[in-house]
Design an enzyme around this catalytic site. Structure first.
Site, PDB file in Angstrom:
ATOM      1  N   GLU A  90      -2.318  -8.637   3.977  1.00  0.00           N
ATOM      2  CA  GLU A  90      -2.300  -9.200   5.140  1.00  0.00           C
ATOM      3  C   GLU A  90      -3.815  -8.891   6.016  1.00  0.00           C
ATOM      4  O   GLU A  90      -3.800  -9.612   7.079  1.00  0.00           O
ATOM      5  CB  GLU A  90      -1.455  -8.438   6.213  1.00  0.00           C
ATOM      6  CG  GLU A  90      -1.677  -6.980   6.397  1.00  0.00           C
ATOM      7  CD  GLU A  90      -1.235  -5.902   5.365  1.00  0.00           C
ATOM      8  OE1 GLU A  90      -1.164  -6.633   4.073  1.00  0.00           O
ATOM      9  OE2 GLU A  90      -1.035  -4.915   5.709  1.00  0.00           O
TER      10      GLU A  90
ATOM     11  N   CYS B 188       0.924  -1.255   0.032  1.00  0.00           N
ATOM     12  CA  CYS B 188      -0.040   0.065   0.047  1.00  0.00           C
ATOM     13  C   CYS B 188       0.962   1.066   0.159  1.00  0.00           C
ATOM     14  O   CYS B 188       1.348   1.426  -0.942  1.00  0.00           O
ATOM     15  CB  CYS B 188      -1.117  -0.194   1.228  1.00  0.00           C
ATOM     16  SG  CYS B 188      -2.455   1.140   0.798  1.00  0.00           S
TER      17      CYS B 188
ATOM     18  N   HIS C 196      -3.812  -4.788   0.811  1.00  0.00           N
ATOM     19  CA  HIS C 196      -3.258  -5.341   1.922  1.00  0.00           C
ATOM     20  C   HIS C 196      -3.398  -6.740   2.002  1.00  0.00           C
ATOM     21  O   HIS C 196      -4.552  -7.189   2.524  1.00  0.00           O
ATOM     22  CB  HIS C 196      -3.947  -4.617   3.051  1.00  0.00           C
ATOM     23  CG  HIS C 196      -3.430  -3.113   3.191  1.00  0.00           C
ATOM     24  ND1 HIS C 196      -2.638  -2.781   4.212  1.00  0.00           N
ATOM     25  CD2 HIS C 196      -3.973  -2.015   2.776  1.00  0.00           C
ATOM     26  CE1 HIS C 196      -2.363  -1.599   4.314  1.00  0.00           C
ATOM     27  NE2 HIS C 196      -3.212  -0.982   3.469  1.00  0.00           N
TER      28      HIS C 196
END
Ligand code: MN
Length: 259
Positions: A230, A123, A228
């Site tokens: 994650e 990001c 993202h």
């Protein structure tokens, strides 16, 4: 499995705020838990790299010391990039970004690249890498690319999604088996305007062409995604899994140990 890979995570900054009820007047450096857990999911040992700069600086530890120690670097998401980092002035005060973090993360990137160690941007990390290597950004997609999708929705935050299309035959497309498209989250209002020299685009937002993944040609591994991984729930099979991206980065980190 051998010795665990030591992966540095760039710190997020919470700068001194007289209105904050806790740690008033103090600078906080921190990492976001899901980033740590994502790296640990592959057996890596994530370590935050604290910036040695700031008003309480003591001693002579440098970012080079960390780059010597660690096997790779992840540039974490977070605040906007300061437009001055790519030669512009902020179009709105709220788009001023975090100049201190820019300088820290650009110096970190240079330290790892100089040691031929891999760097993965997430990001904001994609934006920092583009700027570090000479590219520019849109300060605000909504204003400067008015036909674009909503790439950040404050109400739904990490539940804002769109599809991306991989650029055929790129490394990223190959890692994911050359699918036509995939669904990812989108929590950014800045995006790449001019791509840094020596970089190539590996994925774009399907509906508006906004750059969503890039890679630097040659060595060492320098790659980044605008989403993202994650934050993606591994149980949600409609979302692009982060594993192939992470495994490829960690393979590059392991390779630098055995040169
Ligand atoms: Mn997006």
């Amino acid at each position: 499995m051998g010795e665990r890979l030591k992966i540095g995570i760039s710190a997020c900054f919470s700068h001194p705020d007289p209105d904050r009820p806790f740690f008033r007047g103090k600078t906080l450096q921190y990492v976001e838990q899901s980033m740590v857990h994502w790296l640990q999911s592959a057996g890596a040992l994530p370590l935050m790299i604290p910036s040695p700069e700031g008003d309480t600086k003591r001693g002579d530890v440098t970012l080079d010391d960390y780059a010597d120690l660690l096997d790779g670097l992840v540039l974490e998401g977070g605040a906007d990039v300061w437009p001055g980092s790519y030669g512009e002035t902020p179009l709105q005060p709220e788009w001023s970004g975090d100049r201190i973090r820019d300088e820290y993360e650009i110096a970190l990137t240079r330290a790892f690249v100089a040691r031929d160690k891999p760097v993965l941007g997430i990001c904001r990390g994609l934006q920092v890498l583009n700027v570090a290597f000479g590219g520019t950004l849109y300060q605000d997609i909504g204003t400067q690319v008015p036909e674009a999708l909503t790439h950040r929705n404050r109400e739904v935050y990490d539940q804002n999604f769109h599809t991306i299309a991989f650029v055929p035959r790129t490394r990223l497309a190959t890692l994911y088996g050359d699918p036509l498209s995939a669904k990812v989250n989108s929590i950014h209002h800045q995006a790449i305007k001019d791509l840094a020299p020596g970089f190539s685009v590996e994925a774009r937002s399907t509906d508006d062409g906004v750059v969503e993944a890039v890679r630097r040609e040659g060595r060492p591994y320098v790659a980044a995604v605008q989403w993202h991984p994650e934050f993606h729930d591994p149980a949600d099979r409609t979302l692009l899994p982060g594993g192939p991206l992470l495994d490829d980065f960690l393979t590059a980190a392991r390779a630098t140990r055995h040169r």
